[in-house]
Design a protein around this motif. Structure first.
Motif, PDB file in Angstrom:
ATOM      1  N   ARG A 222       0.811  -1.200   0.000  1.00 35.28           N
ATOM      2  CA  ARG A 222       0.000   0.000   0.000  1.00 35.28           C
ATOM      3  C   ARG A 222       0.853   1.262   0.000  1.00 35.28           C
ATOM      4  NH1 ARG A 222      -4.470   1.036   4.577  1.00 35.28           N
ATOM      5  NH2 ARG A 222      -5.727   2.511   3.437  1.00 35.28           N
TER       6      ARG A 222
ATOM      7  N   GLN B  84      -3.247   6.516   0.768  1.00 35.46           N
ATOM      8  CA  GLN B  84      -4.130   6.488   1.925  1.00 35.46           C
ATOM      9  C   GLN B  84      -5.191   5.398   1.779  1.00 35.46           C
ATOM     10  OE1 GLN B  84      -4.323   8.146   4.990  1.00 35.46           O
ATOM     11  NE2 GLN B  84      -2.189   8.451   4.402  1.00 35.46           N
ATOM     12  N   GLU B  85      -5.690   5.267   0.580  1.00 39.97           N
ATOM     13  CA  GLU B  85      -6.742   4.278   0.362  1.00 39.97           C
ATOM     14  C   GLU B  85      -6.319   3.321  -0.749  1.00 39.97           C
ATOM     15  OE1 GLU B  85     -10.537   6.184  -0.323  1.00 39.97           O
ATOM     16  OE2 GLU B  85     -10.882   5.969   1.833  1.00 39.97           O
ATOM     17  N   PHE B  86      -6.868   2.129  -0.688  1.00 39.57           N
ATOM     18  CA  PHE B  86      -6.648   1.208  -1.789  1.00 39.57           C
ATOM     19  C   PHE B  86      -7.444   1.686  -2.998  1.00 39.57           C
ATOM     20  CE2 PHE B  86      -5.776  -1.522   1.887  1.00 39.57           C
ATOM     21  CZ  PHE B  86      -4.557  -2.047   1.499  1.00 39.57           C
TER      22      PHE B  86
ATOM     23  N   VAL C 276     -12.942  -3.307  -3.171  1.00 37.41           N
ATOM     24  CA  VAL C 276     -11.989  -2.237  -2.844  1.00 37.41           C
ATOM     25  C   VAL C 276     -12.668  -1.183  -1.966  1.00 37.41           C
ATOM     26  CG1 VAL C 276     -10.581  -0.376  -3.807  1.00 37.41           C
ATOM     27  CG2 VAL C 276     -10.597  -2.621  -4.924  1.00 37.41           C
ATOM     28  N   ASP C 277     -13.866  -0.769  -2.360  1.00 34.32           N
ATOM     29  CA  ASP C 277     -14.588   0.253  -1.588  1.00 34.32           C
ATOM     30  C   ASP C 277     -14.892  -0.234  -0.171  1.00 34.32           C
ATOM     31  OD1 ASP C 277     -14.534   1.807  -3.848  1.00 34.32           O
ATOM     32  OD2 ASP C 277     -16.621   1.398  -4.435  1.00 34.32           O
TER      33      ASP C 277
ATOM     34  N   ASN D 298     -11.706  -0.326   2.045  1.00 35.81           N
ATOM     35  CA  ASN D 298     -11.370   1.000   2.574  1.00 35.81           C
ATOM     36  C   ASN D 298     -12.295   1.379   3.732  1.00 35.81           C
ATOM     37  OD1 ASN D 298      -9.170   1.632   0.885  1.00 35.81           O
ATOM     38  ND2 ASN D 298     -10.542   2.192  -0.781  1.00 35.81           N
ATOM     39  N   LYS D 299     -13.558   1.032   3.581  1.00 34.02           N
ATOM     40  CA  LYS D 299     -14.542   1.368   4.619  1.00 34.02           C
ATOM     41  C   LYS D 299     -14.273   0.581   5.900  1.00 34.02           C
ATOM     42  CE  LYS D 299     -18.918   0.068   4.096  1.00 34.02           C
ATOM     43  NZ  LYS D 299     -20.132  -0.084   3.273  1.00 34.02           N
TER      44      LYS D 299
ATOM     45  N   ALA E 163     -10.855   1.381   7.999  1.00 36.77           N
ATOM     46  CA  ALA E 163     -10.720   2.731   8.564  1.00 36.77           C
ATOM     47  C   ALA E 163     -10.811   2.686  10.090  1.00 36.77           C
ATOM     48  CB  ALA E 163     -11.810   3.637   7.986  1.00 36.77           C
TER      49      ALA E 163
ATOM     50  N   GLU F 230      -5.475  -0.548   9.330  1.00 36.89           N
ATOM     51  CA  GLU F 230      -5.513   0.649   8.492  1.00 36.89           C
ATOM     52  C   GLU F 230      -4.214   0.920   7.729  1.00 36.89           C
ATOM     53  OE1 GLU F 230      -6.620   4.209  10.599  1.00 36.89           O
ATOM     54  OE2 GLU F 230      -7.656   4.954   8.817  1.00 36.89           O
TER      55      GLU F 230
ATOM     56  N   ASN G 108      -9.865  -8.651  -2.908  1.00 37.22           N
ATOM     57  CA  ASN G 108      -9.063  -7.682  -3.677  1.00 37.22           C
ATOM     58  C   ASN G 108      -7.760  -8.334  -4.127  1.00 37.22           C
ATOM     59  OD1 ASN G 108      -8.178  -5.303  -4.860  1.00 37.22           O
ATOM     60  ND2 ASN G 108      -7.591  -4.344  -2.935  1.00 37.22           N
TER      61      ASN G 108
END
Ligand SMILES: [Fe+2]
Length: 216
Positions: free
Chosen positions: A18, A21-23, A56-57, A60-61, A64, A69, A94
């Motif tokens: 990674r 900040q986000e995948f 993926v979404d 990230n959710k 967090a 993280e 993923n």
């Protein structure tokens, strides 16, 4: 396809290691219609554009504010297994799909000699390896995956349920076929066997698998 056009280092892939900040959703190493007629644009739109994007979404959710993280994708998969189902399912899916998309090529790729020799040494013959891969893909009840993995210093063919990636068992996948219905239903209806045969015979980028064998 030139090998340097695809993700050559599974281990160091930016979406595995990674860096942001986000995948993000990985970029496909080909256009969405490039795998036709074996895998349609409609399937890619649905499978990559909707299902993979959702993993993926959700990843990230769900990571967090948790201990996961700041981990890379592989560590999230290993650490969340049997500890956090929501994180694990989305992280593993993923990772699984990153390998899956990279394992395919728009043009037929012949198996490199080194890979062929290794498969024959480990699994008796290419026909036997192909047969076992298809058989275990068919025997995976419901959703899951079938893989060629590096295991105990050798190679094996295994299947896993749902989103489980073999790295949680200390095995390193070098080829993976998605046998969730979303992978083949649009093009093959319920005919998983023809999908798996076509995957092995027409779609696999054996250069990429060979690279995974060398690097995994
Ligand atoms: Fe899938």
């Amino acid at each position: 396809m030139k090998i340097d056009n695809i993700t050559t280092l599974y281990e160091s892939h930016p979406f595995v290691r990674r860096q942001n900040q986000e995948f993000g959703l990985m970029e496909l190493p080909y256009t969405r219609q490039a795998l036709e007629p074996h895998m349609s644009r409609d399937t890619i739109d649905l499978h990559y554009g909707k299902h993979h994007q959702t993993y993926v979404d959700n990843l990230n959710k769900f990571v967090a504010g948790t201990e996961y993280e700041n981990m890379n994708l592989r560590d999230i998969v290993k650490n969340s297994h049997e500890n956090n189902r929501s994180v694990f399912n989305n992280a593993a899916q993923n990772l699984n799909h990153i390998l899956f998309w990279n394992c395919m090529s728009p043009s037929k790729v012949n198996m490199p000699e080194t890979l062929e020799e290794t498969l024959v040494n480990e699994l008796n013959s290419i026909d036997e390896a192909r047969g076992k891969f298809i058989d275990l893909g068919l025997k995976q009840f419901g959703s899951g995956w079938v893989w060629i993995v590096k295991k105990d210093g050798g190679l094996d063919i295994v299947n896993t349920p749902n989103g489980v990636n073999p790295i949680v068992f200390g095995q390193e996948p070098i080829l993976g076929a998605d046998v969730w219905e979303h992978s083949y239903y649009v093009d093959y209806k319920n005919d998983r066997k023809t999908y798996l045969e076509t995957f092995w015979d027409e779609l696999v980028n054996w250069d990429y698998v060979n690279l995974q064998l060398q690097q995994a």
